[in-house]
Design an enzyme around this catalytic site. Structure first.
Site, PDB file in Angstrom:
ATOM      1  CB  CYS A 112     -39.933  17.408  54.780  1.00  0.00           C
ATOM      2  SG  CYS A 112     -40.227  17.146  56.544  1.00  0.00           S
ATOM      3  CB  ALA A 113     -41.805  21.483  50.729  1.00  0.00           C
TER       4      ALA A 113
ATOM      5  CG  ASP B  67     -42.208  13.049  51.137  1.00  0.00           C
ATOM      6  OD1 ASP B  67     -42.471  11.838  51.264  1.00  0.00           O
ATOM      7  OD2 ASP B  67     -41.418  13.484  50.274  1.00  0.00           O
TER       8      ASP B  67
ATOM      9  CB  CYS C 154     -38.817   7.547  49.157  1.00  0.00           C
ATOM     10  SG  CYS C 154     -37.454   8.594  49.706  1.00  0.00           S
TER      11      CYS C 154
END
Length: 447
Positions: free
Chosen positions: A260-261, A333, A386
């Site tokens: 998931c860049a 991520d 995050c």
């Protein structure tokens, strides 16, 4: 007063009205700064006011409420003008109250009709005469915390359940402090010491990060217009965000999947550790064409394009695209609620609900399950978010392990030995721990 079009207070009100209507704070700010010739002091005031009003919106609304009889009938920009006046008056101690009120009334006069000017003048003078309502008048303790810290009640209650009262209050208090200006040095191009010296020569005040080994913190000045940034010797990236790739620990000859860049901050960090001549490559996925182009653009700026394959693909289709056991390491991520970024993107707190975390949990699990077969035996898959809620963090890892016995959880390593005494193998960075973004990292090894 400066011409209204170039006045940071008026620009802040314009931005706030658009953000309240759904625009993103960082994009609005960047656009205004690009379009107007503001000096550094005005840029700082504009930025401070926009983020400050959003961060403290529930507090400011509580203070304003007794002085506006029909708030729903207020023109949106007038509402934001009054909130911004309150913010400056209560939170910016270097600006005298008289200056705040005079400028606010002047904006109302120039931008609105005489009735608006009279209304704004009357509200400000009444506030000054009567004083603002006290938090102690709020009987319900959670509602009081909601107003004091401008944080929705559901976040307060969920954090209390997960981390306890004292830690919850510490997290809330820290989220209304300004975000640090954090950078990551491109270790493929320069050393941390060299970039620090270059920035200091350019007039910035800089110190090494205590969290991320390639990190620098700018304490005065702006890195965004420096030669080092333009030349790809550094990039803007929070300290916590840098830890996911440090934990992944890519080796020079590795084939790595960044599932998931976009926008490519972690992709370029991975690529900097790889050696193209040894076959090292990172395959960076995103489902949107525009974001794949952004990854490629960032890779080119950071001089690592020869190690990056930016690919348009939903990570949930990774196995059919790549086959089994293709990658030495995988970074997931994952898409998340972003609640660890509330200091940097304050509007997130008002947009999310607990249901969002539970919905995202299913997407996170689906991505992990889809990419897991593409990892070689003995390989590491690092899962990061995050956010600071266990629903998207620990709970996801536990559910994944329960259905994938071929994986085992390893202790998340950090080069600075962060939270070395923690009882969990996973790593959660809360926003009050190091005043960086909230982040979660887990390392899963394929047996």
């Amino acid at each position: 007063m400066t011409k209204l079009d170039e006045n940071p207070r008026w620009l802040a009100v314009t931005a706030l009205a658009k953000i309240k209507n759904g625009a993103y704070s960082n994009l609005q700010l960047n656009q205004l700064i690009r379009e107007h010739s503001l000096d550094r002091r005005d840029v700082n005031l504009l930025t401070n006011m926009v983020y400050g009003v959003i961060q403290h919106r529930l507090t400011l609304e509580f203070w304003l409420k007794p002085f506006v009889k029909r708030p729903k009938q207020l023109v949106p920009w007038v509402h934001e003008l009054l909130l911004s006046a309150l913010y400056q008056w209560q939170f910016l101690d270097k600006i005298p109250q008289r200056a705040v009120f005079n400028e606010t009334i002047e904006i109302a006069k120039v931008k609105g009709h005489p009735g608006i000017r009279r209304f704004v003048t009357g509200v400000l003078h009444q506030m000054d005469r009567s004083g603002l309502p006290a938090f102690t008048t709020i009987e319900d303790p959670d509602e009081r915390l909601q107003v004091m810290y401008s944080m929705p009640k559901w976040i307060i209650q969920e954090l209390r359940r997960q981390v306890g009262q004292d830690k919850m209050v510490a997290v809330l208090a820290s989220l209304n402090q300004p975000a640090k200006q954090a950078l990551r040095v491109n270790l493929d191009q320069a050393t941390v010491a060299d970039v620090q010296a270059e920035l200091e020569t350019a007039g910035l005040s800089v110190e090494p990060s205590a969290v991320a080994p390639a990190g620098l913190i700018v304490t005065a000045g702006q890195a965004v217009n420096t030669a080092a940034l333009a030349a790809g010797r550094l990039t803007i990236q929070d300290e916590s965000a840098q830890l996911a790739v440090d934990a992944l620990d890519p080796q020079p000859a590795d084939r790595v999947l960044d599932a998931c860049a976009a926008p490519g901050g972690k992709t370029t960090q991975i690529a900097a550790a790889l050696a193209a001549e040894q076959g090292g490559q990172v395959t960076a996925l995103d489902i949107h064409t525009s974001k794949v182009k952004l990854i490629a653009k960032n890779a080119a700026r950071m001089h690592v394009a020869n190690r990056v394959a930016a690919t348009q693909l939903d990570a949930r289709k990774a196995q059919s695209e790549f086959g089994d056991a293709q990658f030495d390491r995988i970074l997931v991520d994952a898409p998340c609620s972003g609640l660890g970024l509330m200091r940097r993107k304050p509007e997130i707190r008002y947009e999310k609900q607990l249901a969002d975390s539970l919905n995202l949990q299913q997407i996170q699990l689906a991505i992990l399950a889809a990419v897991a077969p593409t990892l070689k035996k003995g390989g590491i898959m690092t899962y990061s978010t995050c956010t600071i809620l266990e629903q998207e963090n620990q709970a996801v890892v536990e559910q994944f392990l329960a259905t994938h016995p071929e994986f085992e959880l390893e202790t998340t390593p950090t080069k600075q030995g962060l939270k070395a005494d923690r009882s969990t193998k996973t790593l959660t960075i809360y926003p009050d721990d190091y005043l960086s973004d909230g982040f979660f990292i887990a390392c899963l090894r394929k047996k």
